[in-house]
Motif scaffolding. Structure first.
Motif, PDB file in Angstrom:
ATOM      1  N   UNK A   1     -34.855 -19.252  -0.189  1.00 19.43           N
ATOM      2  CA  UNK A   1     -35.588 -20.228  -0.992  1.00 19.43           C
ATOM      3  C   UNK A   1     -35.293 -20.159  -2.489  1.00 19.43           C
ATOM      4  N   UNK A   2     -34.377 -19.329  -2.903  1.00 25.66           N
ATOM      5  CA  UNK A   2     -34.009 -19.264  -4.316  1.00 25.66           C
ATOM      6  C   UNK A   2     -32.532 -19.627  -4.460  1.00 25.66           C
ATOM      7  N   UNK A   3     -32.197 -20.464  -5.433  1.00 24.42           N
ATOM      8  CA  UNK A   3     -30.791 -20.875  -5.595  1.00 24.42           C
ATOM      9  C   UNK A   3     -29.822 -19.698  -5.765  1.00 24.42           C
ATOM     10  N   UNK A   4     -30.250 -18.640  -6.403  1.00 23.57           N
ATOM     11  CA  UNK A   4     -29.357 -17.481  -6.579  1.00 23.57           C
ATOM     12  C   UNK A   4     -29.045 -16.831  -5.244  1.00 23.57           C
ATOM     13  N   UNK A   5     -30.010 -16.808  -4.339  1.00 24.36           N
ATOM     14  CA  UNK A   5     -29.766 -16.199  -3.026  1.00 24.36           C
ATOM     15  C   UNK A   5     -28.853 -17.084  -2.190  1.00 24.36           C
ATOM     16  N   UNK A   6     -28.993 -18.392  -2.304  1.00 20.78           N
ATOM     17  CA  UNK A   6     -28.078 -19.310  -1.615  1.00 20.78           C
ATOM     18  C   UNK A   6     -26.668 -19.089  -2.155  1.00 20.78           C
ATOM     19  N   UNK A   7     -26.557 -18.938  -3.451  1.00 19.28           N
ATOM     20  CA  UNK A   7     -25.238 -18.709  -4.067  1.00 19.28           C
ATOM     21  C   UNK A   7     -24.639 -17.397  -3.590  1.00 19.28           C
ATOM     22  N   UNK A   8     -25.450 -16.346  -3.497  1.00 18.66           N
ATOM     23  CA  UNK A   8     -24.953 -15.054  -3.010  1.00 18.66           C
ATOM     24  C   UNK A   8     -24.414 -15.195  -1.595  1.00 18.66           C
ATOM     25  N   UNK A   9     -25.141 -15.889  -0.738  1.00 17.24           N
ATOM     26  CA  UNK A   9     -24.685 -16.092   0.639  1.00 17.24           C
ATOM     27  C   UNK A   9     -23.363 -16.862   0.642  1.00 17.24           C
ATOM     28  N   UNK A  10     -23.256 -17.885  -0.172  1.00 13.73           N
ATOM     29  CA  UNK A  10     -22.005 -18.653  -0.248  1.00 13.73           C
ATOM     30  C   UNK A  10     -20.836 -17.783  -0.719  1.00 13.73           C
ATOM     31  N   UNK A  11     -21.090 -16.932  -1.703  1.00 12.70           N
ATOM     32  CA  UNK A  11     -20.033 -16.041  -2.203  1.00 12.70           C
ATOM     33  C   UNK A  11     -19.586 -15.098  -1.094  1.00 12.70           C
ATOM     34  N   UNK A  12     -20.546 -14.514  -0.389  1.00 13.81           N
ATOM     35  CA  UNK A  12     -20.202 -13.577   0.682  1.00 13.81           C
ATOM     36  C   UNK A  12     -19.456 -14.278   1.811  1.00 13.81           C
ATOM     37  N   UNK A  13     -19.835 -15.490   2.131  1.00 15.08           N
ATOM     38  CA  UNK A  13     -19.126 -16.254   3.162  1.00 15.08           C
ATOM     39  C   UNK A  13     -17.702 -16.583   2.723  1.00 15.08           C
ATOM     40  N   UNK A  14     -17.557 -16.950   1.483  1.00 12.49           N
ATOM     41  CA  UNK A  14     -16.238 -17.310   0.959  1.00 12.49           C
ATOM     42  C   UNK A  14     -15.298 -16.110   0.942  1.00 12.49           C
ATOM     43  N   UNK A  15     -15.817 -14.957   0.568  1.00  2.00           N
ATOM     44  CA  UNK A  15     -14.980 -13.761   0.477  1.00  2.00           C
ATOM     45  C   UNK A  15     -14.656 -13.214   1.864  1.00  2.00           C
ATOM     46  N   UNK A  16     -15.557 -13.408   2.826  1.00  2.00           N
ATOM     47  CA  UNK A  16     -15.353 -12.944   4.198  1.00  2.00           C
ATOM     48  C   UNK A  16     -14.939 -11.475   4.245  1.00  2.00           C
ATOM     49  N   UNK A  17     -15.533 -10.680   3.377  1.00  2.00           N
ATOM     50  CA  UNK A  17     -15.236  -9.253   3.326  1.00  2.00           C
ATOM     51  C   UNK A  17     -16.386  -8.556   2.625  1.00  2.00           C
ATOM     52  N   UNK A  18     -16.310  -7.275   2.577  1.00  2.00           N
ATOM     53  CA  UNK A  18     -17.312  -6.475   1.911  1.00  2.00           C
ATOM     54  C   UNK A  18     -17.181  -6.660   0.400  1.00  2.00           C
ATOM     55  N   UNK A  19     -18.279  -7.002  -0.257  1.00  2.00           N
ATOM     56  CA  UNK A  19     -18.271  -7.237  -1.695  1.00  2.00           C
ATOM     57  C   UNK A  19     -19.160  -6.201  -2.362  1.00  2.00           C
ATOM     58  N   UNK A  20     -18.587  -5.497  -3.323  1.00  2.00           N
ATOM     59  CA  UNK A  20     -19.356  -4.449  -4.006  1.00  2.00           C
ATOM     60  C   UNK A  20     -19.836  -4.927  -5.367  1.00  2.00           C
ATOM     61  N   UNK A  21     -19.078  -4.724  -6.404  1.00  2.00           N
ATOM     62  CA  UNK A  21     -19.523  -5.047  -7.750  1.00  2.00           C
ATOM     63  C   UNK A  21     -19.270  -6.470  -8.168  1.00  2.00           C
ATOM     64  N   UNK A  22     -18.523  -7.229  -7.396  1.00  2.00           N
ATOM     65  CA  UNK A  22     -18.108  -8.572  -7.792  1.00  2.00           C
ATOM     66  C   UNK A  22     -19.256  -9.561  -7.932  1.00  2.00           C
ATOM     67  N   UNK A  23     -20.349  -9.346  -7.235  1.00  2.00           N
ATOM     68  CA  UNK A  23     -21.429 -10.324  -7.240  1.00  2.00           C
ATOM     69  C   UNK A  23     -22.016 -10.524  -8.635  1.00  2.00           C
ATOM     70  N   UNK A  24     -22.220  -9.461  -9.354  1.00  2.00           N
ATOM     71  CA  UNK A  24     -22.789  -9.576 -10.690  1.00  2.00           C
ATOM     72  C   UNK A  24     -21.848 -10.360 -11.600  1.00  2.00           C
TER      73      UNK A  24
END
Length: 116
Positions: free
Chosen positions: A41-64
């Protein structure tokens, strides 16, 4: 010949071949859908999910680096998504790496699809 490990390791779980046979209607399904929707329900969380889907891999520090938010704020959003089961986090040395939990995403699709 020396074989090298892949440059990007993945903490993502292997895909599950088993079908999720839980009902998509009824009291339990409604509570589950509401919980997943609340986590998104928060746009930042939707964005995080989209980033993780796009990367299709384990993401460590890149999210920030990809979000206009402070580290502590990103961590809070990751905590909510992980608590809902939408993402997985695994410790990799001093940091935690995140990826999508594909089973939860398929379940969300099924629950939302049952609304129509």
């Amino acid at each position: 010949m020396i074989q090298r490990a892949p440059a990007v390791t993945s903490c993502c779980p292997p895909p599950r071949d088993q079908a999720d046979l839980r009902p998509v209607e009824g009291d339990e399904a409604e509570v589950e859908l509401a919980s997943l929707a609340k986590a998104l329900s928060h746009p930042a969380r939707v964005r995080i999910v989209r980033i993780l889907l796009r990367k299709d891999a384990c993401v460590c520090g890149d999210l920030v680096d990809e979000l206009p938010l402070a580290q502590s704020t990103v961590s809070q959003h990751l905590k909510v998504l992980k608590g809902a089961g939408l993402i997985r986090g695994e410790v990799d040395g001093p940091r935690v790496c995140y990826c999508i939990e594909p089973h939860a995403l398929r379940r969300l699709r099924a629950l939302v699809g049952a609304l129509s």
